[in-house]
Design a protein around this motif. Structure first.
Motif, PDB file in Angstrom:
ATOM      1  N   UNK A  22       9.239   3.370  -8.270  1.00 13.01           N
ATOM      2  CA  UNK A  22       9.105   4.642  -8.744  1.00 13.01           C
ATOM      3  C   UNK A  22       7.116   4.128  -9.269  1.00 13.01           C
ATOM      4  N   UNK A  23       6.991   3.326 -10.064  1.00  9.48           N
ATOM      5  CA  UNK A  23       5.677   3.198 -10.567  1.00  9.48           C
ATOM      6  C   UNK A  23       4.592   2.936  -9.369  1.00  9.48           C
ATOM      7  N   UNK A  24       5.212   2.208  -8.205  1.00  7.89           N
ATOM      8  CA  UNK A  24       4.400   2.107  -7.165  1.00  7.89           C
ATOM      9  C   UNK A  24       3.920   3.559  -6.390  1.00  7.89           C
ATOM     10  N   UNK A  25       4.940   4.368  -6.556  1.00  2.98           N
ATOM     11  CA  UNK A  25       4.876   5.629  -5.822  1.00  2.98           C
ATOM     12  C   UNK A  25       3.652   6.486  -6.730  1.00  2.98           C
ATOM     13  N   UNK A  26       3.602   6.465  -8.021  1.00  5.28           N
ATOM     14  CA  UNK A  26       2.752   7.161  -9.056  1.00  5.28           C
ATOM     15  C   UNK A  26       1.137   6.561  -8.674  1.00  5.28           C
ATOM     16  N   UNK A  27       1.415   4.980  -8.581  1.00  4.14           N
ATOM     17  CA  UNK A  27      -0.143   4.427  -8.632  1.00  4.14           C
ATOM     18  C   UNK A  27      -0.605   4.760  -7.182  1.00  4.14           C
ATOM     19  N   UNK A  79       7.568   1.634 -20.068  1.00  4.66           N
ATOM     20  CA  UNK A  79       7.362   0.268 -20.618  1.00  4.66           C
ATOM     21  C   UNK A  79       6.563  -0.383 -19.157  1.00  4.66           C
ATOM     22  N   UNK A  80       6.657   0.030 -18.015  1.00  2.44           N
ATOM     23  CA  UNK A  80       6.318  -0.408 -17.018  1.00  2.44           C
ATOM     24  C   UNK A  80       4.748  -0.204 -17.154  1.00  2.44           C
ATOM     25  N   UNK A  81       4.358   1.117 -17.312  1.00  2.00           N
ATOM     26  CA  UNK A  81       2.937   1.758 -17.513  1.00  2.00           C
ATOM     27  C   UNK A  81       2.195   1.152 -18.604  1.00  2.00           C
ATOM     28  N   UNK A  82       2.988   0.486 -19.579  1.00  2.00           N
ATOM     29  CA  UNK A  82       2.179   0.109 -20.739  1.00  2.00           C
ATOM     30  C   UNK A  82       1.937  -1.368 -20.350  1.00  2.00           C
ATOM     31  N   UNK A  83       2.816  -2.137 -19.730  1.00  6.09           N
ATOM     32  CA  UNK A  83       2.518  -3.530 -19.296  1.00  6.09           C
ATOM     33  C   UNK A  83       1.490  -3.327 -18.213  1.00  6.09           C
ATOM     34  N   UNK A  84       1.402  -2.752 -17.449  1.00 10.07           N
ATOM     35  CA  UNK A  84       0.438  -2.732 -16.465  1.00 10.07           C
ATOM     36  C   UNK A  84      -1.045  -2.367 -17.047  1.00 10.07           C
ATOM     37  N   UNK A  85      -1.061  -1.507 -18.232  1.00 12.03           N
ATOM     38  CA  UNK A  85      -2.266  -1.230 -18.741  1.00 12.03           C
ATOM     39  C   UNK A  85      -2.799  -2.555 -19.603  1.00 12.03           C
ATOM     40  N   UNK A  86      -1.792  -3.214 -19.959  1.00 16.06           N
ATOM     41  CA  UNK A  86      -2.114  -4.423 -20.784  1.00 16.06           C
ATOM     42  C   UNK A  86      -2.684  -5.469 -20.027  1.00 16.06           C
ATOM     43  N   UNK A  87      -1.962  -5.658 -18.627  1.00 19.89           N
ATOM     44  CA  UNK A  87      -2.332  -6.501 -17.648  1.00 19.89           C
ATOM     45  C   UNK A  87      -3.881  -6.380 -17.197  1.00 19.89           C
TER      46      UNK A  87
END
Length: 184
Positions: A22-27, A79-87
């Motif tokens: 799902x996150x990949x679809x958004x990105x 949570x995945x979005x936040x982890x991506x921003x952090x990275x």
């Protein structure tokens, strides 16, 4: 033995693969060149962040309407979005002391934008266009913002029409922005 009161159980956590899909679809959609080339979104870190937030907001909005598992998927996706921003911040060279401050700023931006979009949905397309003009297009080019609002409405309608299993599988796709602009 299955208990008849399954609704009292804690919702199952979504799989990592589901969240990644799902996150990949958004990105992928937030990186679509048409936004930058045709709709005036600045091809900058901020412009890309704003498109990511827009698409995440649309998906979270849809997920919250799913009973039983939508809340767990929504939280895991956020949570995945936040982890991506952090990275990404760390990859850009921000250190351990700067990352929390930047993450707080991103959080405030996320909540501010999503609140503006939620409110604008109750007011109509022009209000949504105004919110997008301010938040995504730096207050410039209301005509492009109107096209972006038309796209967002088409994308939300497409998400709303999806079968829940398709959305939860991460195999859904957003419509192309150019098709939304042509529907005006």
């Amino acid at each position: 033995m299955l208990w008849p009161f399954n609704h009292f159980r804690k919702p199952r956590n979504p799989s990592r693969g589901t969240i990644e899909a799902i996150y990949g679809m958004i990105v992928t959609q937030a990186r679509e060149p048409l936004f930058y080339r045709d709709l005036g979104v600045p091809d900058t870190v901020n412009g890309r962040f704003d498109l990511l937030v827009l698409h995440l907001w649309m998906v979270l909005r849809r997920l919250t309407s799913i009973e039983g598992g939508g809340a767990g998927v929504s939280q895991a996706l956020f949570d995945r979005f936040c982890a991506d921003l952090d990275a990404n911040l760390r990859e850009m060279g921000f250190g351990d002391l700067a990352v929390p401050k930047r993450m707080q700023a991103f959080g405030e931006a996320f909540y501010g934008r999503t609140a503006a979009y939620d409110f604008a949905l109750t007011e109509g397309r022009e209000a949504l266009a105004q919110a997008m003009c301010k938040n995504i297009l730096n207050g410039e080019n209301i005509e492009k913002a109107r096209l972006l609002a038309a796209y967002a409405e088409a994308a939300m309608a497409a998400l709303d029409s999806l079968d829940e299993a398709v959305l939860m599988s991460g195999s859904a796709r957003f419509p192309l922005p150019e098709k939304a602009g042509a529907q005006q």
